[in-house]
Design a protein around this motif. Sequence first.
Motif, PDB file in Angstrom:
ATOM      1  N   ARG A  30       0.818  -1.215   0.000  1.00 21.15           N
ATOM      2  CA  ARG A  30       0.000   0.000   0.000  1.00 21.15           C
ATOM      3  C   ARG A  30       0.851   1.265   0.000  1.00 21.15           C
ATOM      4  NH1 ARG A  30      -4.251  -0.145   4.724  1.00 21.15           N
ATOM      5  NH2 ARG A  30      -2.356  -0.700   5.883  1.00 21.15           N
ATOM      6  N   ALA A  31       1.930   1.287   0.764  1.00 25.78           N
ATOM      7  CA  ALA A  31       2.732   2.506   0.904  1.00 25.78           C
ATOM      8  C   ALA A  31       3.686   2.735  -0.259  1.00 25.78           C
ATOM      9  CB  ALA A  31       3.524   2.448   2.212  1.00 25.78           C
ATOM     10  N   LEU A  32       4.108   1.682  -0.931  1.00 27.41           N
ATOM     11  CA  LEU A  32       5.171   1.788  -1.934  1.00 27.41           C
ATOM     12  C   LEU A  32       4.825   2.678  -3.128  1.00 27.41           C
ATOM     13  CD1 LEU A  32       8.009   0.982  -2.749  1.00 27.41           C
ATOM     14  CD2 LEU A  32       7.082  -1.129  -3.715  1.00 27.41           C
ATOM     15  N   PRO A  33       3.646   2.561  -3.748  1.00 32.67           N
ATOM     16  CA  PRO A  33       3.374   3.403  -4.927  1.00 32.67           C
ATOM     17  C   PRO A  33       3.442   4.898  -4.620  1.00 32.67           C
ATOM     18  CG  PRO A  33       1.804   1.604  -4.809  1.00 32.67           C
ATOM     19  CD  PRO A  33       2.543   1.583  -3.523  1.00 32.67           C
ATOM     20  N   GLY A  34       2.839   5.311  -3.507  1.00 34.58           N
ATOM     21  CA  GLY A  34       2.867   6.727  -3.157  1.00 34.58           C
ATOM     22  C   GLY A  34       4.269   7.214  -2.860  1.00 34.58           C
ATOM     23  N   CYS A  35       5.076   6.365  -2.203  1.00 28.08           N
ATOM     24  CA  CYS A  35       6.460   6.738  -1.892  1.00 28.08           C
ATOM     25  C   CYS A  35       7.270   6.966  -3.160  1.00 28.08           C
ATOM     26  CB  CYS A  35       7.102   5.642  -1.042  1.00 28.08           C
ATOM     27  SG  CYS A  35       8.894   5.790  -0.869  1.00 28.08           S
ATOM     28  N   VAL A  36       7.239   6.018  -4.072  1.00 22.15           N
ATOM     29  CA  VAL A  36       8.043   6.110  -5.290  1.00 22.15           C
ATOM     30  C   VAL A  36       7.588   7.276  -6.158  1.00 22.15           C
ATOM     31  CG1 VAL A  36       8.655   4.934  -7.433  1.00 22.15           C
ATOM     32  CG2 VAL A  36       8.670   3.681  -5.267  1.00 22.15           C
ATOM     33  N   LEU A  39       8.699  10.581  -4.472  1.00 22.53           N
ATOM     34  CA  LEU A  39      10.146  10.742  -4.546  1.00 22.53           C
ATOM     35  C   LEU A  39      10.597  11.044  -5.973  1.00 22.53           C
ATOM     36  CD1 LEU A  39      12.962  10.653  -3.296  1.00 22.53           C
ATOM     37  CD2 LEU A  39      12.920   8.144  -3.538  1.00 22.53           C
ATOM     38  N   ALA A  40      10.043  10.319  -6.946  1.00 20.83           N
ATOM     39  CA  ALA A  40      10.423  10.547  -8.344  1.00 20.83           C
ATOM     40  C   ALA A  40      10.046  11.956  -8.794  1.00 20.83           C
ATOM     41  CB  ALA A  40       9.764   9.501  -9.239  1.00 20.83           C
ATOM     42  N   ASP A  41       8.869  12.422  -8.409  1.00 25.21           N
ATOM     43  CA  ASP A  41       8.451  13.784  -8.772  1.00 25.21           C
ATOM     44  C   ASP A  41       9.388  14.813  -8.140  1.00 25.21           C
ATOM     45  OD1 ASP A  41       6.355  12.802 -10.232  1.00 25.21           O
ATOM     46  OD2 ASP A  41       4.841  13.129  -8.663  1.00 25.21           O
ATOM     47  N   PHE A  42       9.768  14.583  -6.909  1.00 25.10           N
ATOM     48  CA  PHE A  42      10.679  15.510  -6.225  1.00 25.10           C
ATOM     49  C   PHE A  42      12.030  15.562  -6.929  1.00 25.10           C
ATOM     50  CE2 PHE A  42      14.156  16.132  -3.211  1.00 25.10           C
ATOM     51  CZ  PHE A  42      13.810  17.342  -2.624  1.00 25.10           C
ATOM     52  N   LEU A  43      12.569  14.418  -7.295  1.00 24.41           N
ATOM     53  CA  LEU A  43      13.880  14.374  -7.938  1.00 24.41           C
ATOM     54  C   LEU A  43      13.847  14.998  -9.331  1.00 24.41           C
ATOM     55  CD1 LEU A  43      14.896  10.765  -6.836  1.00 24.41           C
ATOM     56  CD2 LEU A  43      15.875  12.905  -5.984  1.00 24.41           C
ATOM     57  N   ARG A  44      12.776  14.742 -10.077  1.00 28.87           N
ATOM     58  CA  ARG A  44      12.663  15.292 -11.428  1.00 28.87           C
ATOM     59  C   ARG A  44      12.468  16.810 -11.408  1.00 28.87           C
ATOM     60  NH1 ARG A  44       8.580  10.879 -14.037  1.00 28.87           N
ATOM     61  NH2 ARG A  44       7.353  11.678 -12.303  1.00 28.87           N
ATOM     62  N   ALA A  45      11.997  17.342 -10.299  1.00 26.82           N
ATOM     63  CA  ALA A  45      11.704  18.778 -10.223  1.00 26.82           C
ATOM     64  C   ALA A  45      12.954  19.635 -10.092  1.00 26.82           C
ATOM     65  CB  ALA A  45      10.765  19.046  -9.048  1.00 26.82           C
ATOM     66  N   GLY A  46      14.117  19.017  -9.920  1.00 24.69           N
ATOM     67  CA  GLY A  46      15.314  19.852  -9.859  1.00 24.69           C
ATOM     68  C   GLY A  46      16.456  19.305  -9.047  1.00 24.69           C
ATOM     69  N   PHE A  47      16.478  18.002  -8.790  1.00 20.96           N
ATOM     70  CA  PHE A  47      17.622  17.430  -8.087  1.00 20.96           C
ATOM     71  C   PHE A  47      18.841  17.545  -9.002  1.00 20.96           C
ATOM     72  CE2 PHE A  47      20.213  13.960  -6.275  1.00 20.96           C
ATOM     73  CZ  PHE A  47      20.147  14.314  -4.939  1.00 20.96           C
ATOM     74  N   PRO A  48      19.937  18.168  -8.539  1.00 23.87           N
ATOM     75  CA  PRO A  48      21.023  18.557  -9.452  1.00 23.87           C
ATOM     76  C   PRO A  48      21.989  17.447  -9.855  1.00 23.87           C
ATOM     77  CG  PRO A  48      21.510  19.293  -7.222  1.00 23.87           C
ATOM     78  CD  PRO A  48      20.141  18.686  -7.175  1.00 23.87           C
TER      79      PRO A  48
END
Length: 379
Positions: A30-36, A39-48
């Motif tokens: 249950r928790a895994l889809p929301g976590c990934v 996290l993926a959206d956060f990284l794509r938004a500007g992780f350098p």
Amino acid sequence: MDTRAEPRTLDTATRLASVDIVIPVLNEERALPGCVSTLADFLRAGFPLPWRITIVDNGSTDATWPVANALAAEFERVHARRIDVRGRGAALRAAWRESPAEVVAYMDVDLSTDLDALFPLVASVASGHSEIAVGTRLAHSARIRRSLRREVVSRGYNALLRYGFGAGFSDAQCGFKAARTDVVRPLMDKIEDDGWFFDTELLLLAEHNGLRVHEVPVDWIEDVDSRVRIVRTAVDDLKGLARVAWSMSLGRAGVGVRRSEPTPTHPDAMVAGRRPARLGPFAVIGLSTVVYALLFLLLRDLWPPAVTNLCALALTGFVTGEAGRRAAPAFLANYALTTMAVLAVPPGPLPEVCAVTATYCLLGFARFVALEDMINGPH
């Protein structure tokens, strides 16, 4: 690996580029889809830095593994793997050994730690400034929300590490860490635990070998659905601490990596030589151990083991001059571990005094080794 070989010097000027963020999961369908997704959206938004996410299913019996595979198919930079051995340490060991990235990290699937701390965590490692970086919930600037029970257990456990082992880090068990891959792999050769104690063992071995551990204050909110069994985990951690102290005392905790020696920036600066090892603290350890053993034997006929141990430790501190308000945390750490040792052996004066004095001596020696590491650098 053969730790007798000349240690390899770390090039701290290397700029590391790629980061592999591991998410260990056990029955988290249950928790895994929301976590990934978060996290993926956060990284794509500007992780350098270049990144990837690795999901490690360590023995799930629900639909976690099919969900992990589906996420790996949906997101280009998400990878999934499965191992049969349960335990967070086992999951991290498997992923970090095979990761192609220069920096490996991990976080818990509940995302209790605010993701804004991720780049500060990784940056100190990627820049070469530190070998390991950890999130801390116990720094003054950290903001946390968790139950009183977990707060007390966490602060007590980390106080035990500071005063029993001389640890320089403040929060061993925060599920938010990063490390240089070329450093953490030799350390994992020495780590025996595959469960929750993996984190503590990693950090203790890192500091014992003179590696730099950087801390990042985090914002953290407790997951009310946490699967951690606090009491059982605490007992396992105490057993692990005794094992690590024993390994350090026998000289088995060394690895073949170390930090390079600092070089002077100013042309007229002189590099100070290593200071000789101090024998004073070691002599005090020997004296206090003898006093402690004699007091325990003399008092054992009067009281049960736990009460005898308390009185023997208190009198030892008074006789040797180690008592005082500043010594209170070390006293509590000694009492916790020595009492656990005396209650674990068959009743009787001989096995009990052997158990408590051996544990007491190991703790004292661990503090001595930690002090010499701070003074003279890694062994």
